[in-house]
Design an enzyme around this catalytic site. Structure first.
Site, PDB file in Angstrom:
ATOM      1  N   LYS A  70      42.255  32.441  35.889  1.00 21.52           N
ATOM      2  CA  LYS A  70      42.832  32.640  37.229  1.00 21.52           C
ATOM      3  C   LYS A  70      41.746  32.856  38.281  1.00 21.52           C
ATOM      4  O   LYS A  70      42.030  33.065  39.449  1.00 21.52           O
ATOM      5  CB  LYS A  70      43.808  33.811  37.206  1.00 21.52           C
TER       6      LYS A  70
ATOM      7  N   ASP B  21      46.943  45.666  35.633  1.00 22.78           N
ATOM      8  CA  ASP B  21      46.966  44.236  35.336  1.00 22.78           C
ATOM      9  C   ASP B  21      46.404  43.508  36.559  1.00 22.78           C
ATOM     10  O   ASP B  21      47.081  43.397  37.581  1.00 22.78           O
ATOM     11  CB  ASP B  21      48.418  43.828  35.031  1.00 22.78           C
TER      12      ASP B  21
ATOM     13  N   HIS C 200      54.985  41.287  35.156  1.00 29.82           N
ATOM     14  CA  HIS C 200      55.013  40.058  34.350  1.00 29.82           C
ATOM     15  C   HIS C 200      55.456  40.465  32.941  1.00 29.82           C
ATOM     16  O   HIS C 200      55.183  41.580  32.505  1.00 29.82           O
ATOM     17  CB  HIS C 200      53.574  39.515  34.336  1.00 29.82           C
TER      18      HIS C 200
ATOM     19  N   CYS D 264      57.880  34.318  34.617  1.00 31.74           N
ATOM     20  CA  CYS D 264      57.657  35.342  33.590  1.00 31.74           C
ATOM     21  C   CYS D 264      58.004  36.730  34.112  1.00 31.74           C
ATOM     22  O   CYS D 264      57.332  37.717  33.786  1.00 31.74           O
ATOM     23  CB  CYS D 264      56.210  35.336  33.093  1.00 31.74           C
TER      24      CYS D 264
ATOM     25  N   GLN E  21      46.454  38.684  38.858  1.00 34.12           N
ATOM     26  CA  GLN E  21      46.659  38.010  40.151  1.00 34.12           C
ATOM     27  C   GLN E  21      45.761  38.548  41.250  1.00 34.12           C
ATOM     28  O   GLN E  21      45.830  38.079  42.386  1.00 34.12           O
ATOM     29  CB  GLN E  21      48.126  38.156  40.588  1.00 34.12           C
TER      30      GLN E  21
HETATM   31  N1  PMP Z   1      50.008  39.419  34.407  1.00 32.09           N
HETATM   32  C1  PMP Z   1      50.185  38.730  35.552  1.00 32.09           C
HETATM   33  C2  PMP Z   1      50.475  39.478  36.811  1.00 32.09           C
HETATM   34  C3  PMP Z   1      50.077  37.348  35.534  1.00 32.09           C
HETATM   35  O1  PMP Z   1      50.255  36.658  36.660  1.00 32.09           O
HETATM   36  C4  PMP Z   1      49.774  36.680  34.322  1.00 32.09           C
HETATM   37  C5  PMP Z   1      49.661  35.158  34.265  1.00 32.09           C
HETATM   38  N2  PMP Z   1      50.730  34.463  34.830  1.00 32.09           N
HETATM   39  C6  PMP Z   1      49.596  37.452  33.179  1.00 32.09           C
HETATM   40  C7  PMP Z   1      49.711  38.815  33.262  1.00 32.09           C
HETATM   41  C8  PMP Z   1      49.277  36.822  31.859  1.00 32.09           C
HETATM   42  O2  PMP Z   1      48.038  36.203  31.910  1.00 32.09           O
HETATM   43  P1  PMP Z   1      47.585  35.229  30.722  1.00 32.09           P
HETATM   44  O3  PMP Z   1      48.721  34.247  30.547  1.00 32.09           O
HETATM   45  O4  PMP Z   1      46.358  34.578  31.254  1.00 32.09           O
HETATM   46  O5  PMP Z   1      47.350  36.062  29.528  1.00 32.09           O
END
Ligand code: PMP
Length: 407
Positions: free
Chosen positions: A226, A200, A123, A364, A203
């Site tokens: 999440k 990270d 991401h 993203c 997910q």
């Molecule tokens: N890493 C991953 C794998 C994600 O899916 C996301 C959220 N889409 C993020 C980081 C960022 O999370 P947040 O927007 O809650 O900070």
């Protein structure tokens, strides 16, 4: 069958009972954010109605009450991740802030020529902070490529690892493709070179049991929203000895021990990394979300999610012109696909007109999209409250949308 159990669960999520565009809402955008059970909504409301005060600062009753709830939540997170010490749990705004925090404080230990390894499926939140650090320090960013099966190329990872590798930062589960990475193996490989490993978990936490001690990762991050919790609250777990050796990031109240106009000494863990008034209601809400998770029949929930994924992917693969990325056996939570000749956002808009919420676009993960040679995908992502009927409704609606567009 799990259907009655899932129906019971679903009733705890008031938002799911509504109609969208004159159709029952089918919410398949859980990888972006999950819905909240009534218990979490009530906890946030109760906090503001009965306990609101600033934490750790005053010696009055309400402040003690707020502090008690806030710190009890930290213990719930410690238990949830199986962290050894509660001081290893740092509150953040979310995964993004957690990665920025850790990237910034670790940059003090980096020199020109040191290497940071990330992967092809990251991401933007796990790419851009490292690019910024690399620019500042002269460290070099390396990327683990994908195999033809859309999994991380572990042989390539082995060749990237060397004495120069200082940091390996990878996602537990890919948000764009849903693939689960073999992080246990990758952590052990990186540790052979004394590299620090950051996972990270944005997910992963809602779908996979996480035990940071068994994984032996150095840092683990996730976002509350999440996993049925509120937005604006997240967690950075770090091994105590490593966190103690790192400098603070933001300066301000709470993170200090003493301050003069010439210098400050810093507070102990976890407060050293928690400058300013935290998201107290959010932390309490996340604790209640974890209570909700602890109350689930997790074996049943995991099996149900597997059924949703298998059913949906099998059905998608039978639709002409649909290409699904990666095999369902490697997946947790999300399925990504494209429709030949059609734009992903047209499909998503027409599904929305039928009450079906999916995500379209680059998720993203623009570098991943360019390696897949597509300008975006459609992603259906599941949670425990989705039913097989909803998955079937999604497939029927998608078939209609494709026919409509192809006319
Ligand atoms: N890493 C991953 C794998 C994600 O899916 C996301 C959220 N889409 C993020 C980081 C960022 O999370 P947040 O927007 O809650 O900070």
């Amino acid at each position: 069958s799990s259907a009655p159990y899932i129906e019971q669960l679903r009733k705890q999520f008031p938002i799911l009972q509504q109609q969208v565009n004159q159709h029952p809402l089918v919410y398949l955008d859980n990888a972006a954010t999950t819905q909240k059970p009534q218990s979490v909504i009530d906890a946030i409301c109760d906090y503001y109605q009965t306990s609101n005060a600033n934490v750790h600062r005053a010696s009055h009753a309400l402040s003690n009450q707020a502090t008690g709830l806030f710190e009890a939540s930290r213990l719930k997170v410690q238990h949830f991740l199986n962290a050894h010490y509660s001081e290893e749990i740092i509150w953040t705004k979310g995964t993004t802030e957690g990665i920025n925090l850790i990237a910034n404080v670790m940059s003090a230990q980096l020199q020109a020529g040191d290497e940071i390894i990330i992967s092809a499926v990251e991401h933007h939140a796990n790419i851009v902070p490292w690019q910024m650090v690399a620019q500042r320090t002269g460290a070099v960013l390396k990327v683990i490529p994908l195999t033809a099966e859309f999994t991380l190329d572990i042989d390539a990872f082995k060749t990237l690892l060397s004495e120069r590798t200082k940091i390996v930062s990878i996602t537990h589960v890919s948000n764009a493709l849903g693939i689960v990475n073999p992080i246990q193996t990758m952590i052990a490989l990186a540790h052979q070179f004394d590299a620090k490993v950051i996972i990270d978990g944005a997910q992963a936490v809602a779908h996979i049991d996480v035990d940071v001690q068994a994984l032996d990762c150095d840092f683990y991050l996730f976002s509350g929203h999440k996993i049925f919790g509120p937005t604006g609250i997240g967690v950075l777990y770090g091994k105590k000895a490593l966190l103690e050796a790192l400098p603070p990031w933001q300066g301000g109240g709470e993170m200090i021990d003493t301050v003069t106009f010439t210098k400050a000494t810093y507070n102990q863990l976890p407060f050293k990394f928690e400058a300013g008034t935290p998201n107290i209601a959010g932390a309490i809400g996340l604790g209640v979300a974890l209570d909700f998770v602890n109350g689930l029949d997790l074996a049943r929930c995991h099996q149900h999610e597997r059924q949703l994924i298998n059913f949906t992917q099998q059905a998608l693969m039978q639709i002409p012109d649909v290409t699904v990325f990666a095999s369902e056996t490697q997946k947790s939570g999300a399925i990504s696909f494209v429709v030949k000749g059609e734009h992903n956002s047209d499909i998503a808009m027409l599904l929305d007109a039928q009450g079906i919420a999916v995500r379209s676009g680059t998720h993203c993960a623009m570098p991943l999209m360019s390696s897949l040679q597509c300008n975006g995908t459609i992603r259906a992502s599941f949670s425990i409250y989705n039913t097989l009927e909803e998955a079937a409704a999604f497939i029927t609606a998608l078939k209609n949308v494709i026919l409509m567009l192809q006319e």
